[in-house]
Write a protein that holds these residues in place. Structure first.
Motif, PDB file in Angstrom:
ATOM      1  N   VAL A 167       0.869  -1.347   0.026  1.00  0.00           N
ATOM      2  CA  VAL A 167      -0.095   0.063  -0.036  1.00  0.00           C
ATOM      3  C   VAL A 167       0.948   1.370  -0.093  1.00  0.00           C
ATOM      4  CG1 VAL A 167      -1.399   1.369   1.490  1.00  0.00           C
ATOM      5  CG2 VAL A 167      -2.280  -1.124   1.127  1.00  0.00           C
ATOM      6  N   ILE A 168       1.814   1.203   0.902  1.00  0.00           N
ATOM      7  CA  ILE A 168       2.733   2.328   1.176  1.00  0.00           C
ATOM      8  C   ILE A 168       3.580   2.804  -0.386  1.00  0.00           C
ATOM      9  CG2 ILE A 168       4.940   3.515   1.899  1.00  0.00           C
ATOM     10  CD1 ILE A 168       3.828   1.820   4.637  1.00  0.00           C
ATOM     11  N   LEU A 169       3.994   1.574  -0.887  1.00  0.00           N
ATOM     12  CA  LEU A 169       4.709   1.714  -2.081  1.00  0.00           C
ATOM     13  C   LEU A 169       3.942   2.237  -3.242  1.00  0.00           C
ATOM     14  CD1 LEU A 169       7.186  -1.336  -1.953  1.00  0.00           C
ATOM     15  CD2 LEU A 169       7.715   1.125  -1.697  1.00  0.00           C
ATOM     16  N   PHE A 170       2.803   1.741  -3.179  1.00  0.00           N
ATOM     17  CA  PHE A 170       1.531   2.085  -4.542  1.00  0.00           C
ATOM     18  C   PHE A 170       1.101   3.372  -4.244  1.00  0.00           C
ATOM     19  CE2 PHE A 170      -1.945   0.746  -7.207  1.00  0.00           C
ATOM     20  CZ  PHE A 170      -1.136  -0.255  -8.150  1.00  0.00           C
ATOM     21  N   LEU A 171       1.021   3.975  -3.112  1.00  0.00           N
ATOM     22  CA  LEU A 171       0.234   5.281  -3.009  1.00  0.00           C
ATOM     23  C   LEU A 171       0.711   6.251  -3.865  1.00  0.00           C
ATOM     24  CD1 LEU A 171      -0.003   6.054   0.605  1.00  0.00           C
ATOM     25  CD2 LEU A 171      -1.739   5.554  -0.680  1.00  0.00           C
ATOM     26  N   PRO A 172       1.910   6.501  -4.086  1.00  0.00           N
ATOM     27  CA  PRO A 172       2.566   7.753  -5.379  1.00  0.00           C
ATOM     28  C   PRO A 172       2.043   7.587  -6.707  1.00  0.00           C
ATOM     29  CG  PRO A 172       4.480   6.924  -3.897  1.00  0.00           C
ATOM     30  CD  PRO A 172       3.303   5.965  -3.718  1.00  0.00           C
ATOM     31  N   PHE A 173       1.595   6.115  -7.026  1.00  0.00           N
ATOM     32  CA  PHE A 173       1.142   5.716  -8.354  1.00  0.00           C
ATOM     33  C   PHE A 173      -0.528   5.793  -8.590  1.00  0.00           C
ATOM     34  CE2 PHE A 173       5.483   3.747  -7.468  1.00  0.00           C
ATOM     35  CZ  PHE A 173       6.077   4.343  -8.491  1.00  0.00           C
ATOM     36  N   ILE A 174      -0.926   5.933  -7.307  1.00  0.00           N
ATOM     37  CA  ILE A 174      -2.490   5.773  -7.514  1.00  0.00           C
ATOM     38  C   ILE A 174      -2.959   6.843  -8.704  1.00  0.00           C
ATOM     39  CG2 ILE A 174      -4.599   6.359  -6.196  1.00  0.00           C
ATOM     40  CD1 ILE A 174      -3.659   3.881  -5.540  1.00  0.00           C
ATOM     41  N   PRO A 175      -2.745   8.138  -8.625  1.00  0.00           N
ATOM     42  CA  PRO A 175      -3.240   9.130  -9.663  1.00  0.00           C
ATOM     43  C   PRO A 175      -3.037   8.524 -11.203  1.00  0.00           C
ATOM     44  CG  PRO A 175      -2.168  10.288  -8.038  1.00  0.00           C
ATOM     45  CD  PRO A 175      -1.793   8.830  -7.727  1.00  0.00           C
ATOM     46  N   MET A 176      -1.804   7.900 -11.368  1.00  0.00           N
ATOM     47  CA  MET A 176      -1.550   7.558 -12.905  1.00  0.00           C
ATOM     48  C   MET A 176      -2.337   6.159 -12.845  1.00  0.00           C
ATOM     49  SD  MET A 176       2.363   6.149 -14.195  1.00  0.00           S
ATOM     50  CE  MET A 176       2.288   4.752 -12.976  1.00  0.00           C
ATOM     51  N   VAL A 177      -2.316   5.150 -12.099  1.00  0.00           N
ATOM     52  CA  VAL A 177      -3.416   3.916 -12.212  1.00  0.00           C
ATOM     53  C   VAL A 177      -4.780   4.309 -12.560  1.00  0.00           C
ATOM     54  CG1 VAL A 177      -4.118   1.904 -11.234  1.00  0.00           C
ATOM     55  CG2 VAL A 177      -1.674   2.553 -10.889  1.00  0.00           C
ATOM     56  N   GLU A 178      -5.098   5.629 -11.708  1.00  0.00           N
ATOM     57  CA  GLU A 178      -6.498   6.053 -12.043  1.00  0.00           C
ATOM     58  C   GLU A 178      -6.766   6.356 -13.312  1.00  0.00           C
ATOM     59  OE1 GLU A 178      -9.775   9.140 -10.011  1.00  0.00           O
ATOM     60  OE2 GLU A 178      -7.655   9.103  -9.111  1.00  0.00           O
ATOM     61  N   ARG A 179      -6.011   7.272 -13.720  1.00  0.00           N
ATOM     62  CA  ARG A 179      -6.088   7.965 -15.193  1.00  0.00           C
ATOM     63  C   ARG A 179      -6.054   6.984 -16.108  1.00  0.00           C
ATOM     64  NH1 ARG A 179      -2.609  12.094 -12.999  1.00  0.00           N
ATOM     65  NH2 ARG A 179      -0.846  10.772 -13.931  1.00  0.00           N
ATOM     66  N   LEU A 180      -5.099   5.966 -15.954  1.00  0.00           N
ATOM     67  CA  LEU A 180      -4.964   4.833 -16.919  1.00  0.00           C
ATOM     68  C   LEU A 180      -6.369   3.871 -17.064  1.00  0.00           C
ATOM     69  CD1 LEU A 180      -3.160   3.024 -18.956  1.00  0.00           C
ATOM     70  CD2 LEU A 180      -2.433   1.563 -16.887  1.00  0.00           C
ATOM     71  N   LEU A 181      -6.970   3.622 -15.925  1.00  0.00           N
ATOM     72  CA  LEU A 181      -8.235   2.720 -16.119  1.00  0.00           C
ATOM     73  C   LEU A 181      -9.432   3.793 -16.634  1.00  0.00           C
ATOM     74  CD1 LEU A 181      -7.910   0.991 -12.535  1.00  0.00           C
ATOM     75  CD2 LEU A 181      -7.942  -0.088 -14.671  1.00  0.00           C
ATOM     76  N   ASP A 182      -9.234   5.174 -16.113  1.00  0.00           N
ATOM     77  CA  ASP A 182     -10.334   5.880 -16.769  1.00  0.00           C
ATOM     78  C   ASP A 182      -9.870   5.893 -18.327  1.00  0.00           C
ATOM     79  OD1 ASP A 182     -11.588   6.625 -14.392  1.00  0.00           O
ATOM     80  OD2 ASP A 182     -10.097   8.349 -14.003  1.00  0.00           O
ATOM     81  N   ARG A 183      -8.902   5.737 -18.751  1.00  0.00           N
ATOM     82  CA  ARG A 183      -8.785   5.938 -20.197  1.00  0.00           C
ATOM     83  C   ARG A 183      -9.106   4.556 -21.132  1.00  0.00           C
ATOM     84  NH1 ARG A 183      -2.924   8.106 -22.108  1.00  0.00           N
ATOM     85  NH2 ARG A 183      -3.704  10.037 -20.631  1.00  0.00           N
ATOM     86  N   LEU A 184      -8.946   3.465 -20.154  1.00  0.00           N
ATOM     87  CA  LEU A 184      -9.293   2.253 -20.658  1.00  0.00           C
ATOM     88  C   LEU A 184     -10.750   2.059 -20.731  1.00  0.00           C
ATOM     89  CD1 LEU A 184      -6.583  -0.094 -19.217  1.00  0.00           C
ATOM     90  CD2 LEU A 184      -6.734   0.455 -21.444  1.00  0.00           C
ATOM     91  N   LEU A 185     -11.368   2.481 -19.645  1.00  0.00           N
ATOM     92  CA  LEU A 185     -12.902   2.288 -19.491  1.00  0.00           C
ATOM     93  C   LEU A 185     -13.546   3.650 -19.161  1.00  0.00           C
ATOM     94  CD1 LEU A 185     -12.931  -0.939 -17.274  1.00  0.00           C
ATOM     95  CD2 LEU A 185     -13.812  -0.680 -19.604  1.00  0.00           C
ATOM     96  N   PRO A 186     -13.578   4.457 -20.287  1.00  0.00           N
ATOM     97  CA  PRO A 186     -14.102   5.849 -20.056  1.00  0.00           C
ATOM     98  C   PRO A 186     -15.528   6.011 -19.705  1.00  0.00           C
ATOM     99  CG  PRO A 186     -13.792   5.601 -22.453  1.00  0.00           C
ATOM    100  CD  PRO A 186     -13.143   4.229 -21.652  1.00  0.00           C
ATOM    101  N   ASN A 187     -16.150   6.846 -18.862  1.00  0.00           N
ATOM    102  CA  ASN A 187     -17.579   6.854 -18.656  1.00  0.00           C
ATOM    103  C   ASN A 187     -18.527   6.993 -20.007  1.00  0.00           C
ATOM    104  OD1 ASN A 187     -16.937   6.465 -15.879  1.00  0.00           O
ATOM    105  ND2 ASN A 187     -16.756   8.813 -15.638  1.00  0.00           N
ATOM    106  N   LYS A 188     -19.484   6.193 -19.844  1.00  0.00           N
ATOM    107  CA  LYS A 188     -20.381   6.399 -20.945  1.00  0.00           C
ATOM    108  C   LYS A 188     -21.143   7.685 -20.990  1.00  0.00           C
ATOM    109  CE  LYS A 188     -21.310   1.437 -21.897  1.00  0.00           C
ATOM    110  NZ  LYS A 188     -22.405   0.436 -21.988  1.00  0.00           N
ATOM    111  N   GLU A 189     -21.218   8.335 -21.780  1.00  0.00           N
ATOM    112  CA  GLU A 189     -22.044   9.632 -21.802  1.00  0.00           C
ATOM    113  C   GLU A 189     -23.464   9.377 -22.213  1.00  0.00           C
ATOM    114  OE1 GLU A 189     -20.691  12.344 -24.860  1.00  0.00           O
ATOM    115  OE2 GLU A 189     -18.577  12.411 -23.984  1.00  0.00           O
ATOM    116  N   LYS A 190     -24.445   9.772 -21.112  1.00  0.00           N
ATOM    117  CA  LYS A 190     -25.701   9.741 -21.185  1.00  0.00           C
ATOM    118  C   LYS A 190     -26.277  10.705 -22.116  1.00  0.00           C
ATOM    119  CE  LYS A 190     -26.014   7.694 -16.645  1.00  0.00           C
ATOM    120  NZ  LYS A 190     -26.656   7.768 -15.251  1.00  0.00           N
ATOM    121  N   VAL A 191     -27.363   9.893 -23.089  1.00  0.00           N
ATOM    122  CA  VAL A 191     -28.022  10.984 -23.851  1.00  0.00           C
ATOM    123  C   VAL A 191     -29.139  11.520 -23.450  1.00  0.00           C
ATOM    124  CG1 VAL A 191     -29.373  10.871 -26.090  1.00  0.00           C
ATOM    125  CG2 VAL A 191     -27.251   9.280 -25.814  1.00  0.00           C
TER     126      VAL A 191
END
Length: 322
Positions: free
Chosen positions: A288-312
């Protein structure tokens, strides 16, 4: 054959107790746990602490992560809030390893008896549920005690000892740990079995740590199943749990000899079962301690891989041909 049946019986009692203990605790404090998850997830550190405490209370990291996935799927929690809870759940699950390392199995009939008596005699539903928690804790430790007594004759079985020595190979031990956890659907049971074998000097510390690493991977299966038919935010939570564990395991395998030496140094003259419990706790906290600094990067990567669907918008006119 007798050994196999006794181990199977002990494991059955352990799994029965773990599942019922988790269900009973969820029933006892489940709604409160949901409120805590919502209330104490304002930032990443708070989320980690919440996930840790909730897992200690519910005695199941899978239950907490699945609950988190459900809350994300319903929109009660955001994907960002779920990240800390998932990591905290990995820390909280090490609490059970510390309990299992304590040699309390021989006293397990006491909580079994007390739990049965109070669950039958109590008139309050809350006391009854609390008594059932005590009962299932007793059954859990009695299952471990049964396995411990069952494997004792294997100390004189050369073929079994030869096979167990092969687990000292980090990759082999990790794969075995992942497979066992995948089959029995409980990382706590896998770590519990390893500690039981260690008490009888049937497994060395490197092999025990390798199997423990594998258990961290195997436990991802049920949380991934929980993401089926969920929205993208919930799926991202499940994928984060998987990627977090895979990266931590990869780092653990890369520094495996150093990690073994660290555990030996930190634990000093402690018995091997305590060393395994310490390894489980140190590994997950360090991850957990080692992973903490990379959380924003992992979050952005997952957001890019699975972007939110735009609701019509509902009032937007649909295009028709004719």
């Amino acid at each position: 054959m007798d050994i196999f049946l006794m181990v199977l019986g002990g494991l059955g009692l352990f799994l029965f107790a773990i599942n019922n203990l988790s269900d009973t605790l969820k029933d006892l404090i489940g709604n409160k746990a949901n409120k805590w998850l919502n209330l104490f997830t304002k930032n990443l550190i708070a989320s980690i602490l919440t996930g840790t405490v909730a897992t200690i209370l519910l005695d199941s990291s899978s239950a907490v992560i699945i609950m988190t996935i459900v809350l994300v799927n319903t929109g009660a929690l955001s994907f960002r809030q779920s990240l800390g809870i998932v990591m905290g759940a990995n820390i909280g699950t090490t609490f059970s390893s510390q309990l299992i390392a304590l040699d309390v199995g021989q006293y397990s009939p006491i909580p079994i008896f007390l739990g049965l008596v109070f669950s039958f005699l109590a008139k309050s539903e809350k006391i009854t549920k609390t008594a059932r928690v005590v009962l299932f804790f007793g059954i859990l430790f009695f299952g471990l005690y049964t396995m411990e007594r069952a494997v004792e004759p294997l100390k004189d079985h050369p073929e079994f000892l030869s096979w167990m020595e092969k687990l000292d190979n980090p990759l082999r031990g990790t794969l075995i740990g992942a497979l066992v956890t995948l089959v029995i659907q409980s990382s706590s049971a896998t770590v519990g079995m390893v500690i039981t074998l260690a008490k009888k000097e049937l497994i060395h510390l490197p092999g025990a740590i390798a199997v423990m690493l594998g258990a961290e991977l195997g436990t991802c299966s049920d949380t991934l199943l929980a993401t089926i038919r969920s929205d993208r935010q919930a799926v991202k939570t499940g994928l984060f749990h998987l990627s977090f564990n895979i990266i931590c395991i990869a780092v653990g395998l890369a520094v495996f000899p150093l990690f073994n030496k660290l555990i030996e140094w930190v634990s000093g003259s402690a018995v091997i079962e305590q060393k395994i419990a310490n390894a489980h706790m140190i590994f997950n906290i360090a991850g957990v301690i080692l992973f903490l600094p990379f959380i924003p990067m992992v979050e952005r990567l997952l957001d890019r891989l699975l972007p939110n669907k735009e609701k019509v918008p509902e009032n937007e006119p649909s295009l028709t041909t004719g």
